[in-house]
Motif scaffolding. Sequence first.
Motif, short mmCIF file in Angstrom:
data_model
loop_
_atom_site.label_atom_id
_atom_site.label_comp_id
_atom_site.label_asym_id
_atom_site.label_seq_id
_atom_site.Cartn_x
_atom_site.Cartn_y
_atom_site.Cartn_z
N VAL A 186 61.62 57.80 -24.16
CA VAL A 186 60.84 56.75 -24.47
C VAL A 186 61.44 55.72 -25.64
CG1 VAL A 186 58.31 55.59 -24.95
CG2 VAL A 186 58.72 57.71 -23.21
N LEU A 187 61.53 56.43 -26.76
CA LEU A 187 61.99 55.72 -27.81
C LEU A 187 63.37 55.09 -27.51
CD1 LEU A 187 60.95 58.21 -30.70
CD2 LEU A 187 60.20 55.81 -30.34
N LEU A 188 64.24 55.87 -26.92
CA LEU A 188 65.56 55.61 -26.54
C LEU A 188 65.77 54.41 -25.82
CD1 LEU A 188 68.62 56.55 -27.25
CD2 LEU A 188 68.29 57.62 -24.92
N PHE A 189 64.86 54.23 -24.78
CA PHE A 189 64.79 53.34 -23.77
C PHE A 189 63.98 51.91 -24.15
CE2 PHE A 189 66.71 56.67 -21.31
CZ PHE A 189 67.97 56.24 -21.00
N THR A 190 63.35 52.11 -25.28
CA THR A 190 62.45 50.79 -25.76
C THR A 190 63.13 50.28 -26.82
OG1 THR A 190 61.29 52.09 -27.15
CG2 THR A 190 60.28 51.77 -25.06
N ALA A 191 64.51 50.91 -27.00
CA ALA A 191 65.57 50.18 -27.96
C ALA A 191 66.77 49.83 -27.15
CB ALA A 191 65.84 51.02 -29.11
N PRO A 192 67.57 48.73 -27.48
CA PRO A 192 68.61 48.40 -26.71
C PRO A 192 69.74 49.33 -26.66
CG PRO A 192 68.67 47.00 -28.59
CD PRO A 192 67.16 47.73 -28.64
N ALA A 193 69.62 50.60 -26.32
CA ALA A 193 70.38 51.64 -26.74
C ALA A 193 71.84 51.72 -26.07
CB ALA A 193 69.83 53.12 -26.48
N PHE A 194 71.65 51.05 -24.63
CA PHE A 194 72.91 51.23 -23.98
C PHE A 194 73.06 49.82 -23.29
CE2 PHE A 194 71.24 55.49 -23.60
CZ PHE A 194 72.29 56.15 -24.14
N PHE A 195 72.33 48.71 -23.43
CA PHE A 195 72.39 47.38 -23.14
C PHE A 195 71.98 46.51 -24.30
CE2 PHE A 195 71.13 50.34 -19.50
CZ PHE A 195 72.29 50.05 -18.77
N PRO A 196 72.68 45.17 -24.00
CA PRO A 196 72.15 44.17 -25.05
C PRO A 196 70.67 43.92 -25.04
CG PRO A 196 74.15 43.66 -23.92
CD PRO A 196 73.53 44.96 -23.17
N ARG A 197 69.98 43.56 -25.96
CA ARG A 197 68.77 43.27 -26.25
C ARG A 197 68.49 42.19 -25.17
NH1 ARG A 197 65.20 42.07 -31.30
NH2 ARG A 197 67.07 42.50 -32.38
N ASP A 198 69.35 41.23 -24.80
CA ASP A 198 69.21 39.97 -23.96
C ASP A 198 69.10 40.61 -22.62
OD1 ASP A 198 68.99 38.51 -25.97
OD2 ASP A 198 71.21 37.63 -26.14
N LEU A 199 69.49 41.71 -22.20
CA LEU A 199 69.65 42.03 -20.93
C LEU A 199 68.26 43.23 -20.37
CD1 LEU A 199 73.33 43.29 -19.99
CD2 LEU A 199 71.57 41.27 -18.84
N LEU A 200 67.35 43.06 -21.49
CA LEU A 200 66.10 44.05 -21.04
C LEU A 200 65.30 43.09 -20.65
CD1 LEU A 200 65.71 45.65 -24.76
CD2 LEU A 200 66.78 46.74 -22.62
N THR A 201 64.08 43.54 -19.95
CA THR A 201 63.09 42.75 -19.39
C THR A 201 62.33 42.25 -20.42
OG1 THR A 201 61.58 44.56 -19.39
CG2 THR A 201 63.03 44.29 -17.46
N PRO A 202 61.72 41.06 -20.31
CA PRO A 202 60.95 40.40 -21.12
C PRO A 202 59.78 41.30 -22.18
CG PRO A 202 60.95 38.92 -19.31
CD PRO A 202 61.52 40.22 -18.90
N THR A 203 59.16 41.98 -21.28
CA THR A 203 58.37 43.00 -22.00
C THR A 203 59.13 44.01 -22.78
OG1 THR A 203 57.05 42.81 -20.01
CG2 THR A 203 56.39 44.71 -21.53
#
Lengths: 262, 336
Positions: A186-203
């Motif tokens: 949960v901690l890992l995937f709520t940080a941009p661990a493997f993708f840039p932050r801009d590619l994360l969903t807005p939430t």
Amino acid sequence: MIALVARESRVVGALGRRALSLQFRRAQLLMPTFVLPLLLLAVIASGTSAGRDLDQFPETSSYLGFVVAGTLLQGALLAGLTAGIAMASDIEGGFFDRLLAAPVHRTSLVLGRLAGTLGLAVLQMAWFLLVALLFGAGYPGGVLGAVGAAVLASLTAVGIGGIAIAIAIRTGSMNLMQSIFPFVFVLLFTAPAFFPRDLLTPTLHDIAAYNPLTYVVEGARGLLQDDSALGDPWLGLLAAVGLAAFSTGLAVLALRDRARRT
Amino acid sequence: MATRSSSSQPAVAVRGLERAFKGGIKAVDGLDLEVPEGEIYGFLGPNGAGKTTTVRILVTLLRPTGGEARVAGHDVVSEADAVRRNIGVALQEAAIDPLMSGVELLRMQGALHGMRGSQARGRATELLERVGLTDAGGRRVGQYSGGMRRRLDLAMALVHRPKVLFLDEPTTGLDPTSRNALWREVRGLNDDGTTVFLTTQYLEEAEQLADRVGIIAGGGLVAEGTPAELKSRVGEPTLHVDLAEGADVPAAREALSAVGPLVDCRDDARVAIRAARGKATVPIAIRALDDAGIAVESVEVVSPTLDDVFAAVTGSTLEGAGDAGAADDEVAGVGA
């Protein structure tokens, strides 16, 4: 005062050596700390490399070189968690009583355990960076960049270790510590661990802004890729040191509280 | 290293000690006891009597909820660190990390007591030799037998040459050979001047080792003294005479009544009298029976045991009282 510091340093050293050596004697702890992050790296690197073609994906020398920062972060999280598991094991088995019955400062008991976590994390990070390098990861930041990224991740391992130790001291339950394992992801995937932050969903993008691990992984990435646009190393250092200091304090307080309650 | 306090102070002094757990369960309830320096004190009682709770308070792992306790002249609450410097602790079940070797554990224990590397190494070698584990020192403790683990546990408690040694049921689960070896070691340590506070539920252990015995039941001390004193409080030894077949029992009773007061005996062919002088009564009784022309098959002097003492002061036998309370179980749940 100097004698006291020297004496407590010997205690921290002895406990740190024990924590580190036991890590390599427990096969069940080696798998998650040294192998699992590399397996995830292999899956991510081979399964999602097409993401590099997206417009928002930054220019990097190699996709593997970009995502390995996430592997460092995952390794740090798992190293920290195993510190809590080992502490709970000592409490359940009665070994912790032996430590409590010795004339040592309570803070040294926490610092000794965290010294072992730091040692483990340094070895982990060197291992991950080396394996990724052998498989083609590029590190434009050079040796200094790699060392800097390893330092950030290792300090993060100490930070997570402090939280895990605090939980272990409060609960004394190895089962509970092991049940925390999924929260690592949960901690890992709520940080941009493997993708840039801009590619994360807005939430997720908004949540990531409040996750200190975001700044660690971005800082490490910036160092490895020698590109401050990918992350600010100083911000990463601030997050890692802040987390380590906060969680160490938390663990010491948990120990003092336990002593008061008993 | 342990610091020596004034020899005029008792090694352990406990006044009105109390420890209550959640729900108001009192594991220790107004305990008073004093152990002078150089003594082996046997703390005897069944499971749940409050032994382990008391020891955990004395070694600073648990805070009392009432009363006070001093060990080696230091208060266990306000001077806990000073207490820890002066005590060696071997708790129940020998909590030793099975993944570490004997040498590693001893060296780590040395570091915990402020020893430098070379000093801790030297002390580890010395102690392994003392407890007969030199050859096994490099092996992981997980490969040790129960007796070897107990001996290593004892060695770890001795690293800093403690003034007071706490042994919590040190021989539980050991075979007779290992038990005897550990007893020898404890006696040797006491000969060297170490005060030993020993908890046990084995009567034989208390009788063999302890200079004085305290019996705890329901969280309080119900009897205290040397084993001989305690037994003498229960009663005098009894002389049992088994008569030969066809012997005149009334005549035998009359002859023996001149030697000592008769004691009721269920067996028709047996006569029993009080034997205040113990074994010295045997030749007198034999002579009296011989003079009366009564043939004897066997003679036996039976002394009161600590179990008799326990039964007299608590109303139950030690073995039968093993599951009497849950207070110590509560301790395990609380932890350190």
